[in-house]
Design a protein around this motif. Structure first.
Motif, PDB file in Angstrom:
ATOM      1  N   LEU A 100       0.835  -1.205   0.000  1.00 54.83           N
ATOM      2  CA  LEU A 100       0.000   0.000   0.000  1.00 54.83           C
ATOM      3  C   LEU A 100       0.864   1.247   0.000  1.00 54.83           C
ATOM      4  N   ILE A 101       0.472   2.228  -0.805  1.00 60.10           N
ATOM      5  CA  ILE A 101       1.042   3.569  -0.744  1.00 60.10           C
ATOM      6  C   ILE A 101      -0.040   4.516  -0.246  1.00 60.10           C
ATOM      7  N   VAL A 102       0.242   5.164   0.861  1.00 62.42           N
ATOM      8  CA  VAL A 102      -0.662   6.161   1.439  1.00 62.42           C
ATOM      9  C   VAL A 102      -0.235   7.527   0.923  1.00 62.42           C
ATOM     10  N   MET A 103      -1.158   8.254   0.327  1.00 55.40           N
ATOM     11  CA  MET A 103      -0.857   9.575  -0.209  1.00 55.40           C
ATOM     12  C   MET A 103      -1.463  10.661   0.677  1.00 55.40           C
ATOM     13  N   VAL A 137      -4.913  -4.890   2.320  1.00 53.28           N
ATOM     14  CA  VAL A 137      -3.512  -4.601   1.999  1.00 53.28           C
ATOM     15  C   VAL A 137      -2.599  -5.392   2.926  1.00 53.28           C
ATOM     16  N   ASP A 138      -1.333  -5.477   2.533  1.00 48.13           N
ATOM     17  CA  ASP A 138      -0.325  -6.179   3.323  1.00 48.13           C
ATOM     18  C   ASP A 138       0.162  -5.245   4.436  1.00 48.13           C
ATOM     19  N   ALA A 158      -5.343   6.483  10.605  1.00 44.21           N
ATOM     20  CA  ALA A 158      -6.644   5.822  10.745  1.00 44.21           C
ATOM     21  C   ALA A 158      -7.076   5.175   9.435  1.00 44.21           C
ATOM     22  N   ALA A 159      -6.861   5.851   8.308  1.00 45.84           N
ATOM     23  CA  ALA A 159      -7.198   5.265   7.009  1.00 45.84           C
ATOM     24  C   ALA A 159      -6.388   4.003   6.762  1.00 45.84           C
ATOM     25  N   CYS A 160      -5.149   4.064   7.126  1.00 45.58           N
ATOM     26  CA  CYS A 160      -4.250   2.921   6.963  1.00 45.58           C
ATOM     27  C   CYS A 160      -4.715   1.747   7.832  1.00 45.58           C
TER      28      CYS A 160
END
Length: 288
Positions: A47-50, A121-122, A110-112
Protein backbone atom coordinates in the motif's frame (compact mmCIF):
# COMPACT_ATOMS: atom_id res chain seq x y z
CA UNK A 1 -3.79 6.48 -25.12
CA UNK A 2 -2.38 2.98 -24.98
CA UNK A 3 -4.29 1.98 -21.85
CA UNK A 4 -6.97 -0.68 -21.88
CA UNK A 5 -9.89 -0.28 -19.44
CA UNK A 6 -8.52 -3.09 -17.24
CA UNK A 7 -5.19 -1.25 -16.97
CA UNK A 8 -6.86 1.65 -15.15
CA UNK A 9 -7.48 1.65 -11.40
CA UNK A 10 -10.74 3.36 -10.48
CA UNK A 11 -11.35 5.22 -7.26
CA UNK A 12 -13.45 3.62 -4.57
CA UNK A 13 -14.80 6.06 -2.00
CA UNK A 14 -14.11 4.82 1.52
CA UNK A 15 -15.09 6.17 4.90
CA UNK A 16 -13.27 5.14 8.03
CA UNK A 17 -13.65 5.82 11.77
CA UNK A 18 -11.61 8.69 13.15
CA UNK A 19 -9.69 8.38 16.43
CA UNK A 20 -11.72 11.14 18.09
CA UNK A 21 -15.01 9.53 17.07
CA UNK A 22 -18.19 11.33 16.13
CA UNK A 23 -17.57 11.45 12.40
CA UNK A 24 -15.86 9.53 9.62
CA UNK A 25 -12.74 10.26 7.64
CA UNK A 26 -12.68 10.29 3.85
CA UNK A 27 -10.35 8.75 1.28
CA UNK A 28 -10.20 7.20 -2.18
CA UNK A 29 -8.87 3.66 -2.48
CA UNK A 30 -7.35 2.29 -5.68
CA UNK A 31 -6.57 -1.43 -5.98
CA UNK A 32 -3.74 -2.58 -8.26
CA UNK A 33 -4.82 -2.75 -11.90
CA UNK A 34 -3.15 -4.38 -14.89
CA UNK A 35 -4.45 -6.29 -17.88
CA UNK A 36 -1.19 -8.21 -18.24
CA UNK A 37 0.03 -8.86 -14.70
CA UNK A 38 -1.37 -10.22 -11.44
CA UNK A 39 0.17 -10.41 -8.01
CA UNK A 40 0.52 -13.74 -6.21
CA UNK A 41 -2.86 -15.14 -5.23
CA UNK A 42 -1.74 -15.73 -1.64
CA UNK A 43 -0.46 -12.17 -1.10
CA UNK A 44 -2.20 -8.90 -0.36
CA UNK A 45 -0.83 -5.87 -2.25
CA UNK A 46 1.58 -3.36 -0.76
CA UNK A 47 0.00 0.00 0.00
CA UNK A 48 1.04 3.57 -0.74
CA UNK A 49 -0.66 6.16 1.44
CA UNK A 50 -0.86 9.58 -0.21
CA UNK A 51 -1.08 12.80 1.80
CA UNK A 52 -2.09 15.70 -0.46
CA UNK A 53 -0.50 19.12 -0.30
CA UNK A 54 -2.10 22.34 0.70
CA UNK A 55 -2.68 21.28 3.40
CA UNK A 56 -6.20 22.64 2.91
CA UNK A 57 -6.46 21.18 -0.58
CA UNK A 58 -8.12 17.88 -1.44
CA UNK A 59 -7.67 14.60 -3.26
CA UNK A 60 -10.07 14.04 -6.16
CA UNK A 61 -11.09 11.20 -8.45
CA UNK A 62 -9.97 12.67 -11.78
CA UNK A 63 -7.70 10.41 -13.80
CA UNK A 64 -4.17 10.76 -12.45
CA UNK A 65 -1.04 9.25 -13.95
CA UNK A 66 0.57 9.83 -10.56
CA UNK A 67 -1.79 7.22 -9.10
CA UNK A 68 -1.85 4.91 -12.13
CA UNK A 69 1.96 4.72 -12.07
CA UNK A 70 1.72 2.88 -8.75
CA UNK A 71 -1.41 0.81 -9.32
CA UNK A 72 -0.05 -0.46 -12.65
CA UNK A 73 3.02 -1.71 -10.79
CA UNK A 74 1.19 -3.77 -8.21
CA UNK A 75 0.60 -1.23 -5.45
CA UNK A 76 -2.70 -0.32 -3.88
CA UNK A 77 -3.09 3.40 -3.22
CA UNK A 78 -5.16 5.28 -0.67
CA UNK A 79 -5.46 9.02 -1.29
CA UNK A 80 -6.55 10.52 2.03
CA UNK A 81 -8.73 13.59 2.47
CA UNK A 82 -7.70 14.24 6.04
CA UNK A 83 -9.38 16.83 8.23
CA UNK A 84 -8.91 20.26 6.70
CA UNK A 85 -9.59 19.04 3.17
CA UNK A 86 -12.16 20.98 1.20
CA UNK A 87 -15.35 19.41 -0.14
CA UNK A 88 -16.69 17.76 3.02
CA UNK A 89 -18.31 20.69 4.78
CA UNK A 90 -17.10 23.56 6.88
CA UNK A 91 -16.82 21.59 10.12
CA UNK A 92 -14.58 19.00 8.46
CA UNK A 93 -12.40 21.71 6.94
CA UNK A 94 -12.04 23.51 10.27
CA UNK A 95 -10.76 20.35 11.97
CA UNK A 96 -7.27 21.41 10.84
CA UNK A 97 -7.44 24.90 12.37
CA UNK A 98 -4.59 25.03 14.87
CA UNK A 99 -4.08 21.29 14.35
CA UNK A 100 -1.79 20.93 11.33
CA UNK A 101 0.64 18.15 12.15
CA UNK A 102 -1.91 16.48 14.44
CA UNK A 103 -5.24 15.89 12.70
CA UNK A 104 -3.76 15.17 9.27
CA UNK A 105 -1.36 12.61 10.72
CA UNK A 106 -4.01 10.90 12.84
CA UNK A 107 -6.42 10.68 9.89
CA UNK A 108 -3.83 9.13 7.56
CA UNK A 109 -2.93 6.57 10.20
CA UNK A 110 -6.64 5.82 10.75
CA UNK A 111 -7.20 5.26 7.01
CA UNK A 112 -4.25 2.92 6.96
CA UNK A 113 -5.49 0.95 9.97
CA UNK A 114 -8.93 0.64 8.36
CA UNK A 115 -7.49 -0.95 5.21
CA UNK A 116 -5.36 -3.33 7.27
CA UNK A 117 -8.32 -4.28 9.48
CA UNK A 118 -10.52 -4.98 6.46
CA UNK A 119 -7.83 -7.22 4.94
CA UNK A 120 -7.26 -5.24 1.76
CA UNK A 121 -3.51 -4.60 2.00
CA UNK A 122 -0.33 -6.18 3.32
CA UNK A 123 0.33 -4.67 6.77
CA UNK A 124 4.08 -5.35 6.45
CA UNK A 125 4.46 -3.39 3.20
CA UNK A 126 3.03 0.09 3.68
CA UNK A 127 4.74 3.25 2.45
CA UNK A 128 3.59 6.84 2.74
CA UNK A 129 4.35 9.65 0.31
CA UNK A 130 3.49 13.33 0.20
CA UNK A 131 4.61 16.57 -1.37
CA UNK A 132 4.97 20.02 0.19
CA UNK A 133 2.59 20.09 3.18
CA UNK A 134 2.02 16.38 2.60
CA UNK A 135 5.72 15.82 3.19
CA UNK A 136 5.35 17.17 6.72
CA UNK A 137 2.45 14.77 7.29
CA UNK A 138 4.55 11.86 6.02
CA UNK A 139 7.50 12.58 8.29
CA UNK A 140 5.37 13.12 11.38
CA UNK A 141 3.47 9.89 10.66
CA UNK A 142 6.76 7.99 10.45
CA UNK A 143 7.77 9.48 13.79
CA UNK A 144 4.45 8.59 15.42
CA UNK A 145 3.54 5.16 14.03
CA UNK A 146 5.30 1.90 13.21
CA UNK A 147 2.72 1.09 10.52
CA UNK A 148 4.94 2.48 7.80
CA UNK A 149 7.90 0.60 6.35
CA UNK A 150 9.06 3.61 4.32
CA UNK A 151 8.28 7.22 3.51
CA UNK A 152 8.89 9.64 0.66
CA UNK A 153 8.92 13.41 1.09
CA UNK A 154 8.79 15.45 -2.11
CA UNK A 155 9.83 19.05 -1.45
CA UNK A 156 8.25 18.57 1.98
CA UNK A 157 8.15 20.88 4.98
CA UNK A 158 10.46 19.82 7.81
CA UNK A 159 10.84 23.02 9.87
CA UNK A 160 7.72 25.12 10.47
CA UNK A 161 9.67 27.94 12.05
CA UNK A 162 11.86 28.29 8.97
CA UNK A 163 8.76 28.06 6.78
CA UNK A 164 7.12 30.93 8.65
CA UNK A 165 10.26 33.04 8.24
CA UNK A 166 11.28 32.15 4.68
CA UNK A 167 8.23 31.27 2.59
CA UNK A 168 6.87 33.52 -0.13
CA UNK A 169 4.62 36.50 0.62
CA UNK A 170 1.38 34.92 -0.66
CA UNK A 171 1.40 32.28 2.09
CA UNK A 172 3.25 34.27 4.71
CA UNK A 173 0.33 34.27 7.19
CA UNK A 174 -1.19 30.94 6.14
CA UNK A 175 0.27 29.20 9.19
CA UNK A 176 -1.42 31.55 11.66
CA UNK A 177 -4.67 29.61 11.23
CA UNK A 178 -3.11 26.17 10.82
CA UNK A 179 -0.63 26.32 13.71
CA UNK A 180 -0.78 29.66 15.52
CA UNK A 181 0.53 33.24 15.25
CA UNK A 182 4.28 33.42 14.78
CA UNK A 183 6.49 34.13 16.69
CA UNK A 184 4.12 34.07 19.67
CA UNK A 185 3.47 30.34 19.12
CA UNK A 186 7.10 29.47 18.35
CA UNK A 187 7.13 26.56 20.82
CA UNK A 188 4.20 25.01 18.97
CA UNK A 189 5.94 25.48 15.63
CA UNK A 190 8.92 23.59 17.02
CA UNK A 191 6.82 20.78 18.46
CA UNK A 192 5.00 20.26 15.14
CA UNK A 193 8.17 20.25 13.03
CA UNK A 194 9.46 16.88 11.75
CA UNK A 195 12.99 18.16 12.33
CA UNK A 196 12.29 18.17 16.08
CA UNK A 197 10.90 14.60 15.85
CA UNK A 198 13.70 13.11 13.75
CA UNK A 199 14.94 10.95 16.63
CA UNK A 200 11.65 9.00 16.56
CA UNK A 201 11.94 8.01 12.87
CA UNK A 202 13.33 4.56 12.13
CA UNK A 203 11.85 3.74 8.71
CA UNK A 204 13.86 4.56 5.56
CA UNK A 205 13.03 7.92 3.96
CA UNK A 206 13.47 9.26 0.42
CA UNK A 207 13.82 13.03 -0.11
CA UNK A 208 13.30 14.67 -3.53
CA UNK A 209 13.67 18.45 -3.80
CA UNK A 210 14.07 21.18 -6.43
CA UNK A 211 17.07 23.47 -6.04
CA UNK A 212 15.02 26.52 -7.07
CA UNK A 213 12.22 25.94 -4.57
CA UNK A 214 11.26 29.31 -3.04
CA UNK A 215 8.23 27.98 -1.12
CA UNK A 216 10.03 25.24 0.83
CA UNK A 217 13.74 25.95 0.35
CA UNK A 218 16.01 22.91 -0.23
CA UNK A 219 17.71 23.52 3.09
CA UNK A 220 14.64 22.06 4.79
CA UNK A 221 15.33 18.64 3.25
CA UNK A 222 19.07 18.92 3.87
CA UNK A 223 18.56 19.59 7.59
CA UNK A 224 16.25 16.58 7.91
CA UNK A 225 18.69 14.37 6.01
CA UNK A 226 21.48 15.42 8.37
CA UNK A 227 19.32 14.59 11.40
CA UNK A 228 18.48 11.12 10.06
CA UNK A 229 22.11 10.50 9.08
CA UNK A 230 23.18 11.30 12.64
CA UNK A 231 20.89 8.50 13.82
CA UNK A 232 22.01 6.08 11.06
CA UNK A 233 18.47 5.94 9.65
CA UNK A 234 18.50 4.69 6.02
CA UNK A 235 17.76 7.55 3.65
CA UNK A 236 18.23 8.78 0.10
CA UNK A 237 18.36 12.41 -0.97
CA UNK A 238 18.16 13.83 -4.50
CA UNK A 239 18.08 17.43 -5.65
CA UNK A 240 17.01 18.64 -9.10
CA UNK A 241 18.51 21.67 -10.81
CA UNK A 242 16.06 24.02 -12.49
CA UNK A 243 13.07 22.73 -10.52
CA UNK A 244 11.05 24.76 -8.04
CA UNK A 245 8.16 23.80 -5.80
CA UNK A 246 6.76 20.92 -7.81
CA UNK A 247 8.52 19.16 -10.66
CA UNK A 248 7.73 20.37 -14.18
CA UNK A 249 10.29 18.89 -16.56
CA UNK A 250 9.49 15.51 -18.11
CA UNK A 251 12.99 14.18 -17.41
CA UNK A 252 12.74 15.22 -13.75
CA UNK A 253 9.32 13.61 -13.30
CA UNK A 254 10.51 10.39 -14.94
CA UNK A 255 13.70 10.24 -12.87
CA UNK A 256 11.89 11.05 -9.61
CA UNK A 257 9.25 8.33 -10.16
CA UNK A 258 11.84 5.71 -11.07
CA UNK A 259 13.99 6.57 -8.06
CA UNK A 260 10.97 6.34 -5.79
CA UNK A 261 9.91 3.00 -7.28
CA UNK A 262 13.44 1.62 -6.88
CA UNK A 263 13.47 2.93 -3.30
CA UNK A 264 10.33 0.96 -2.45
CA UNK A 265 11.86 -2.06 -4.14
CA UNK A 266 14.89 -1.81 -1.86
CA UNK A 267 12.70 -1.56 1.23
CA UNK A 268 10.12 -4.22 0.26
CA UNK A 269 12.63 -6.64 -1.23
CA UNK A 270 11.86 -6.70 -4.96
CA UNK A 271 13.97 -5.75 -7.97
CA UNK A 272 12.68 -3.08 -10.33
CA UNK A 273 13.63 -3.85 -13.95
CA UNK A 274 14.66 -1.33 -16.58
CA UNK A 275 15.23 1.77 -14.47
CA UNK A 276 17.87 4.20 -15.62
CA UNK A 277 19.26 4.80 -12.13
CA UNK A 278 19.35 2.80 -8.90
CA UNK A 279 18.63 4.65 -5.70
CA UNK A 280 21.57 5.13 -3.33
CA UNK A 281 20.40 4.35 0.17
CA UNK A 282 22.70 5.59 2.90
CA UNK A 283 24.23 4.37 5.11
CA UNK A 284 23.63 0.98 3.44
CA UNK A 285 25.35 1.91 0.16
CA UNK A 286 28.96 3.01 0.25
CA UNK A 287 28.82 4.67 -3.18
CA UNK A 288 29.15 8.45 -2.68
Amino acid sequence: PGLAPDDIARAETIRFPLPAGGQDGHAFFYPPASLSYRGPADEKPPLIVMAHGGPTGRAGTAFSYKIQWWTSRGFAVVDVNYGGSTGFGRAYRRRLDGQWGVVDVADCIAACRHLVATGRVDPARIAMRGSSAGGLTVLLALAQSDLFAAGASLYGVTDLRALAQETHKFESRYLDRLVGPYPAAEDLYLARSPLARADAIRAPVLFLHGLDDAVVPPGQARDMVAALAANAVPHAHYEFAGEGHGFRRAETIRRALELELDFYGRVFGFTVPDVAERVILRPADETP
